[in-house]
Design a protein around this motif. Sequence first.
Motif, PDB file in Angstrom:
ATOM      1  N   TYR A  18      31.676  52.992  38.781  1.00  0.00           N
ATOM      2  CA  TYR A  18      30.936  52.122  39.699  1.00  0.00           C
ATOM      3  C   TYR A  18      29.460  52.045  39.278  1.00  0.00           C
ATOM      4  CZ  TYR A  18      28.511  50.612  43.933  1.00  0.00           C
ATOM      5  OH  TYR A  18      27.694  49.956  44.813  1.00  0.00           O
ATOM      6  N   GLY A  67      42.377  43.484  40.360  1.00  0.00           N
ATOM      7  CA  GLY A  67      41.151  42.731  40.239  1.00  0.00           C
ATOM      8  C   GLY A  67      41.131  41.673  41.295  1.00  0.00           C
ATOM      9  N   SER A  96      38.263  52.498  43.297  1.00  0.00           N
ATOM     10  CA  SER A  96      37.328  51.739  42.463  1.00  0.00           C
ATOM     11  C   SER A  96      37.126  50.331  43.006  1.00  0.00           C
ATOM     12  CB  SER A  96      37.838  51.664  41.016  1.00  0.00           C
ATOM     13  OG  SER A  96      37.834  52.933  40.412  1.00  0.00           O
ATOM     14  N   ALA A  97      38.219  49.694  43.426  1.00  0.00           N
ATOM     15  CA  ALA A  97      38.122  48.342  43.987  1.00  0.00           C
ATOM     16  C   ALA A  97      37.293  48.334  45.261  1.00  0.00           C
ATOM     17  CB  ALA A  97      39.523  47.796  44.255  1.00  0.00           C
ATOM     18  N   LEU A 148      35.652  44.748  45.959  1.00  0.00           N
ATOM     19  CA  LEU A 148      36.748  43.820  45.712  1.00  0.00           C
ATOM     20  C   LEU A 148      37.772  43.858  46.843  1.00  0.00           C
ATOM     21  CD1 LEU A 148      37.232  44.480  41.907  1.00  0.00           C
ATOM     22  CD2 LEU A 148      35.967  42.638  42.989  1.00  0.00           C
ATOM     23  N   HIS A 192      32.555  39.715  45.765  1.00  0.00           N
ATOM     24  CA  HIS A 192      31.925  41.004  45.511  1.00  0.00           C
ATOM     25  C   HIS A 192      30.891  41.253  46.604  1.00  0.00           C
ATOM     26  CE1 HIS A 192      30.042  43.777  42.194  1.00  0.00           C
ATOM     27  NE2 HIS A 192      30.555  44.433  43.204  1.00  0.00           N
ATOM     28  N   PHE A 230      39.727  43.861  36.817  1.00  0.00           N
ATOM     29  CA  PHE A 230      38.701  43.630  37.824  1.00  0.00           C
ATOM     30  C   PHE A 230      37.851  42.402  37.526  1.00  0.00           C
ATOM     31  CE2 PHE A 230      38.252  48.258  39.529  1.00  0.00           C
ATOM     32  CZ  PHE A 230      39.427  48.083  40.226  1.00  0.00           C
ATOM     33  N   ASP A 231      37.660  42.097  36.243  1.00  0.00           N
ATOM     34  CA  ASP A 231      36.842  40.954  35.849  1.00  0.00           C
ATOM     35  C   ASP A 231      37.720  39.701  35.890  1.00  0.00           C
ATOM     36  OD1 ASP A 231      35.317  38.996  34.595  1.00  0.00           O
ATOM     37  OD2 ASP A 231      34.411  40.405  33.193  1.00  0.00           O
ATOM     38  N   GLU A 232      37.455  38.804  36.839  1.00  0.00           N
ATOM     39  CA  GLU A 232      38.342  37.655  37.039  1.00  0.00           C
ATOM     40  C   GLU A 232      38.403  36.744  35.819  1.00  0.00           C
ATOM     41  OE1 GLU A 232      36.748  34.141  39.248  1.00  0.00           O
ATOM     42  OE2 GLU A 232      35.549  35.681  40.209  1.00  0.00           O
ATOM     43  N   HIS A 291      48.213  48.026  42.873  1.00  0.00           N
ATOM     44  CA  HIS A 291      47.380  49.215  42.678  1.00  0.00           C
ATOM     45  C   HIS A 291      48.252  50.414  42.300  1.00  0.00           C
ATOM     46  CE1 HIS A 291      43.724  47.720  45.246  1.00  0.00           C
ATOM     47  NE2 HIS A 291      44.282  46.748  44.548  1.00  0.00           N
ATOM     48  N   TRP A 335      39.062  47.541  33.825  1.00  0.00           N
ATOM     49  CA  TRP A 335      37.921  46.638  33.711  1.00  0.00           C
ATOM     50  C   TRP A 335      38.380  45.198  33.504  1.00  0.00           C
ATOM     51  CZ3 TRP A 335      32.688  46.054  33.674  1.00  0.00           C
ATOM     52  CH2 TRP A 335      32.154  45.037  32.888  1.00  0.00           C
ATOM     53  N   GLY A 369      33.457  39.557  39.632  1.00  0.00           N
ATOM     54  CA  GLY A 369      34.587  39.817  40.497  1.00  0.00           C
ATOM     55  C   GLY A 369      34.513  38.922  41.716  1.00  0.00           C
TER      56      GLY A 369
END
Length: 320
Positions: A291, A2, A125-126, A131, A307, A214-216, A117, A211, A304
């Motif tokens: 995505y 993330g 995905s990132a 990201l 972004h 990725f969500d900070e 990763h 998820w 994120g």
Amino acid sequence: MGSHNGVVGDEENPHNGIRIQPVLSTPMAEQWKSEGGKKMNTTMGERLGLNELFSPQVWRASLAELLGTALLVFLLDTIVISSIQTQTKTPNLIMSVVVAITIAILLLATIPVSGGHINPVITFSAALLGLISFSRAAVYFLAQCLGGVLGALALKAVVNSTIEETFSLGGCTLSIVEPGPKGPITIGLETGQGLWIEVICTFIFLFASVWIAFDERQAKVHGAVVVCSIIGTVLGLLVFVSTTVTATKGYAGAGMNPARCLGPALIRGGHLWDGHWVFWAGPAIACMAFYLYIKIIPDHHFKGKEHKHDLLNILRHSLK
């Protein structure tokens, strides 16, 4: 996985006061701001982050991806073989628990360097979400695939030929060929079934665990240890489900990591190439679906860092 590039970015952990600072901080914000705080006109090369292809920091960080993926392949394939070799009544359950623990540990080991990763699914995905840049993703892909090969070579070096042949180096298989009364017969899953399992399991993996990384906001609240434990647990459950529900001899379960499948296929070859594309196409479709899901939900439900380089912005720029 993330923030800029990993599970938990350089946020301070409220529980121990330790600041996790990845080696590679992607300077995306500087590429997008002018002195007046407005967005600058950027080139396609800047949006793709082509400068990172020549960044020593990025390549140094990719070493963690290479070693992390190599260890992942070696340990996971060893776990697969040993779980079956022990001849317990619940090999799938044992395998899933050990897989969960192993993945959590490896993620924690690689977060400070590369972002943790060790899986093209996470990297792709990132990159789609912006990201990390697509150039950094390409470097990571290369490191992960090479790591998968090194892991398979290491396993080949320590097991005897009988185990190597019997378990195909713990590689990803849809089916196997066995001798039958009237000649060789193929046992396993149909290609379509295998593809659906890959798509569904990979999407669940992204939706239910990555998820959070990725969500900070969630990553900051939970911290690296909890996030990595959740990711490991979800993957362990998916391994258990995919190997138990199908209960088909010859099918090795959902791969959810193309680099892990590539290593044994390159080293062992043979039937590991049969339907190998499924273990790439399935995760790729799941990443695109994830995505689109992120783009459809309200913006305030996902936050994120930086972004900026997401796929739609790049496509819009290319059409201008």
